[in-house]
Design a protein around this motif. Sequence first.
Motif, short mmCIF file in Angstrom:
data_model
loop_
_atom_site.label_atom_id
_atom_site.label_comp_id
_atom_site.label_asym_id
_atom_site.label_seq_id
_atom_site.Cartn_x
_atom_site.Cartn_y
_atom_site.Cartn_z
N GLU A 27 0.80 -1.22 0.00
CA GLU A 27 0.00 0.00 0.00
C GLU A 27 0.84 1.28 0.00
OE1 GLU A 27 -3.48 0.07 -0.42
OE2 GLU A 27 -3.07 -2.03 -0.85
N LYS A 28 2.14 1.16 -0.21
CA LYS A 28 2.99 2.33 -0.31
C LYS A 28 2.83 2.97 -1.69
CE LYS A 28 7.74 3.88 0.09
NZ LYS A 28 9.13 3.51 0.33
N GLU A 29 2.66 4.29 -1.72
CA GLU A 29 2.49 5.01 -2.98
C GLU A 29 3.84 5.22 -3.66
OE1 GLU A 29 0.48 8.71 -2.29
OE2 GLU A 29 -1.38 7.71 -1.70
N VAL A 30 3.87 5.02 -4.97
CA VAL A 30 5.07 5.27 -5.77
C VAL A 30 4.68 6.24 -6.88
CG1 VAL A 30 6.84 4.27 -7.26
CG2 VAL A 30 5.99 2.97 -5.28
N THR A 31 5.32 7.40 -6.88
CA THR A 31 5.03 8.43 -7.88
C THR A 31 5.68 8.05 -9.21
OG1 THR A 31 4.86 10.14 -6.19
CG2 THR A 31 5.29 10.89 -8.45
N GLN A 32 4.88 8.06 -10.26
CA GLN A 32 5.36 7.74 -11.60
C GLN A 32 5.79 9.01 -12.35
OE1 GLN A 32 2.35 6.76 -14.46
NE2 GLN A 32 3.71 5.45 -15.63
N TRP A 33 4.93 10.04 -12.34
CA TRP A 33 5.19 11.28 -13.08
C TRP A 33 4.66 12.47 -12.30
CZ3 TRP A 33 8.28 10.80 -17.02
CH2 TRP A 33 8.26 9.65 -17.81
N PHE A 34 5.21 13.63 -12.61
CA PHE A 34 4.64 14.90 -12.16
C PHE A 34 4.14 15.64 -13.39
CE2 PHE A 34 7.78 14.06 -8.78
CZ PHE A 34 6.94 14.14 -7.69
N PHE A 35 3.12 16.45 -13.19
CA PHE A 35 2.54 17.23 -14.27
C PHE A 35 2.36 18.66 -13.79
CE2 PHE A 35 1.11 12.87 -14.50
CZ PHE A 35 1.33 12.53 -15.82
N GLY A 36 2.93 19.63 -14.52
CA GLY A 36 2.83 21.03 -14.12
C GLY A 36 2.11 21.85 -15.16
N ASN A 37 2.22 23.17 -15.01
CA ASN A 37 1.57 24.10 -15.92
C ASN A 37 1.87 23.75 -17.38
OD1 ASN A 37 1.00 25.40 -13.52
ND2 ASN A 37 2.27 27.19 -13.93
N LEU A 113 20.50 11.81 -11.03
CA LEU A 113 19.06 11.60 -11.16
C LEU A 113 18.28 12.76 -10.56
CD1 LEU A 113 16.87 9.64 -12.10
CD2 LEU A 113 17.10 8.45 -9.92
N TYR A 114 18.73 13.23 -9.41
CA TYR A 114 18.07 14.39 -8.79
C TYR A 114 18.20 15.62 -9.69
CZ TYR A 114 17.09 18.13 -5.46
OH TYR A 114 16.57 19.25 -4.85
N ASN A 115 19.39 15.85 -10.25
CA ASN A 115 19.58 16.98 -11.16
C ASN A 115 18.74 16.85 -12.41
OD1 ASN A 115 21.34 18.34 -9.45
ND2 ASN A 115 23.13 17.31 -10.28
N TYR A 116 18.59 15.63 -12.92
CA TYR A 116 17.70 15.38 -14.06
C TYR A 116 16.28 15.81 -13.72
CZ TYR A 116 14.24 12.58 -16.56
OH TYR A 116 13.11 12.17 -17.22
N MET A 117 15.81 15.41 -12.53
CA MET A 117 14.46 15.77 -12.11
C MET A 117 14.29 17.29 -12.04
SD MET A 117 12.51 15.52 -8.53
CE MET A 117 13.59 16.86 -8.10
N ILE A 133 8.75 13.13 -4.11
CA ILE A 133 9.96 13.27 -4.91
C ILE A 133 10.84 12.04 -4.76
CG2 ILE A 133 12.10 14.60 -5.22
CD1 ILE A 133 10.47 17.10 -4.38
N SER A 134 11.04 11.58 -3.53
CA SER A 134 11.90 10.41 -3.32
C SER A 134 11.32 9.17 -3.99
CB SER A 134 12.18 10.17 -1.84
OG SER A 134 11.00 9.84 -1.15
N SER A 140 15.34 6.58 -1.02
CA SER A 140 14.76 6.89 0.28
C SER A 140 14.76 8.40 0.52
CB SER A 140 15.55 6.20 1.39
OG SER A 140 16.83 6.79 1.52
N GLN A 141 13.93 8.85 1.44
CA GLN A 141 13.90 10.27 1.78
C GLN A 141 15.23 10.69 2.40
OE1 GLN A 141 10.44 11.93 3.74
NE2 GLN A 141 9.12 10.35 2.86
N GLU A 142 15.87 9.78 3.12
CA GLU A 142 17.17 10.10 3.74
C GLU A 142 18.22 10.37 2.66
OE1 GLU A 142 15.28 7.38 4.50
OE2 GLU A 142 14.55 8.09 6.45
N THR A 143 18.27 9.51 1.64
CA THR A 143 19.23 9.71 0.54
C THR A 143 18.94 11.03 -0.16
OG1 THR A 143 19.49 7.34 0.22
CG2 THR A 143 20.10 8.76 -1.63
#
Length: 151
Positions: A27-37, A113-117, A133-134, A140-143
């Motif tokens: 039941e943990k959510e995994v974000t696939q994509w973000f959508f903005g303006n 990967l973070y810079n790509y995002m 985001i993580s 992980s959020q810690e990383t």
Amino acid sequence: MNKAKVCNKLYFVDKGIGRSFYLKNDEKEVTQWFFGNGSFISSVDNYFQQSQSFYSLDIIEDSVLYSITKERMDFLLAKYHHMEKFVRLLTIDTLARFVQKLNALQFQTAKELYNYMLTEYPEISHRVPLGYISSYLGMSQETLSRIRSND
């Protein structure tokens, strides 16, 4: 796993931000994509094929959205053939973004990967919860916190 459903609307984000996600077996959510303006939000493959999807959509902040049903889209595509070009270009853009994300996940370090995002979604770090985001980045959020603190 959440119950599969058919996505029957395509949304245009005029203002705001949203995401698509799925639930893992725990039941943990995994974000696939973000959508903005200025982007479209849907389970695109399921929208056009009208097949079941395990992805859900979530609006993260106050937003202005416009939607079109699959039935209405089909009508417009049949009546206005230049709309077919629009859908083809949307599909190509979606596929290219998918491949770019896949390549980033497979071949880049966590920092890269973070810079790509941040390149894909420049304002995301100030508008989206860290957990979303993580999960999008597959870390992980810690990383993610360590990477962000070194910027």
